[in-house]
Design an enzyme around this catalytic site. Structure first.
Site, mmCIF file in Angstrom:
data_model
loop_
_atom_site.group_PDB
_atom_site.id
_atom_site.type_symbol
_atom_site.label_atom_id
_atom_site.label_comp_id
_atom_site.label_asym_id
_atom_site.label_seq_id
_atom_site.Cartn_x
_atom_site.Cartn_y
_atom_site.Cartn_z
ATOM 1 C CG ASN A 86 -108.637 0.079 33.935
ATOM 2 O OD1 ASN A 86 -108.895 -0.991 33.374
ATOM 3 N ND2 ASN A 86 -107.693 0.195 34.858
ATOM 4 C CG ASP A 89 -108.720 -5.450 33.772
ATOM 5 O OD1 ASP A 89 -107.890 -5.626 32.873
ATOM 6 O OD2 ASP A 89 -108.511 -4.724 34.761
ATOM 7 C CB CYS A 135 -103.389 9.524 32.298
ATOM 8 S SG CYS A 135 -102.749 11.153 31.800
ATOM 9 C CG ASP A 164 -89.011 0.091 29.538
ATOM 10 O OD1 ASP A 164 -88.772 -0.328 28.398
ATOM 11 O OD2 ASP A 164 -88.640 -0.491 30.579
ATOM 12 C CB SER A 170 -83.249 2.149 28.786
ATOM 13 O OG SER A 170 -83.331 1.069 27.862
ATOM 14 C CG ASP A 187 -88.927 1.327 24.887
ATOM 15 O OD1 ASP A 187 -89.800 0.498 25.212
ATOM 16 O OD2 ASP A 187 -87.712 1.144 25.075
ATOM 17 C CG HIS A 193 -98.877 8.723 33.134
ATOM 18 N ND1 HIS A 193 -100.125 8.481 32.605
ATOM 19 C CD2 HIS A 193 -98.656 7.732 34.045
ATOM 20 C CE1 HIS A 193 -100.631 7.397 33.164
ATOM 21 N NE2 HIS A 193 -99.767 6.922 34.041
ATOM 22 C CG ASP A 216 -100.857 4.594 36.475
ATOM 23 O OD1 ASP A 216 -101.974 5.006 36.106
ATOM 24 O OD2 ASP A 216 -99.812 4.820 35.842
#
Length: 225
Positions: A86, A89, A135, A164, A170, A187, A193, A216
């Site tokens: 990706n 950055d 993705c 999350d 959670s 969330d 994914h 990932d």
């Protein structure tokens, strides 16, 4: 050979996870799973592109001698490649991600069906990120690059995938005293994914941790902020 950190003793697994140039990526949602064909093409004159990817990374730029000395370590190479797939950055990464809005000025992610054209376009455009990916595209290209470099790699699809953002493990939902939902949680649960797993041993962690390791390349929030 058997002494390599990435050695797989099962010939059928070597054929599938190193040598197979074609695959299926599962996307959609839990009630309607779609199988998309994907051409990895890891043997289609891509090795120099993959090696250039290592040389363009921030890891190499910060300390070339250290970076080159660690290229025999698959967990290190996996981290570098997952960052370089990706372009978020500012490191000349391969793909920019986009999940909403118009795609008319560039390629809609749903139209990609293989990695080779993406990697060659990246090189042709002087290593500017190709637009756009999501993705499964990030995962498909990463699988190509790692297989090209000799690291057994596969794709994993997960449906009703938890996202999350506050690190409490959670998915939080909030309701008022009348039971009405309050839209204040950051969330979320994605329809699906896709990420990668690569096979190598973990001498740093011990034998129980040998095997498939999660990687990932989809750009998300920075870990721990």
């Amino acid at each position: 050979f058997s002494g390599d950190d990435v050695y797989m003793s099962n010939e059928n697994e070597r054929q599938e996870y190193v040598l197979n140039e074609n695959g299926i990526i599962f996307v959609g949602n839990a009630k309607y799973i779609e199988a998309r064909g994907w051409y990895y093409g890891q043997f289609q004159d891509l090795l120099n592109i993959c090696l250039t990817m290592l040389d363009l990374s921030l890891y190499y730029r910060q300390d070339p001698a250290m970076d080159v000395s660690r290229r025999g370590d698959p967990k290190y190479v996996g981290r570098v490649i997952s960052s370089m797939i990706n372009g978020n950055d500012n490191d000349n990464g391969v793909l920019l991600g986009k999940w909403q809005g118009s795609f008319h000025s560039h390629e809609n992610p749903s139209r990609w069906d293989g990695s080779v054209v993406i990697l060659k376009k990246w090189r042709q455009d002087n290593y500017r990120p190709v637009q756009y990916g999501q993705c499964w595209v990030f995962a498909g290209v990463m699988c190509t690059v790692l297989r090209c470099l000799g690291i057994p790699t596969r794709l994993v699809s997960n449906f009703n995938s938890a996202h999350d953002v506050d690190r409490n493990l959670s998915i939080d939902k909030y309701y008022d005293s009348s039971g009405r939902s309050l839209n204040i949680s950051k969330d979320s649960t994605w329809d699906y994914h896709v990420w990668n797993e690569s096979w190598f041993i973990r001498p740093d962690l011990g034998r129980p941790y040998n095997g498939w390791q999660v990687l990932d390349a989809t750009p998300q929030e920075q870990s721990r902020g």
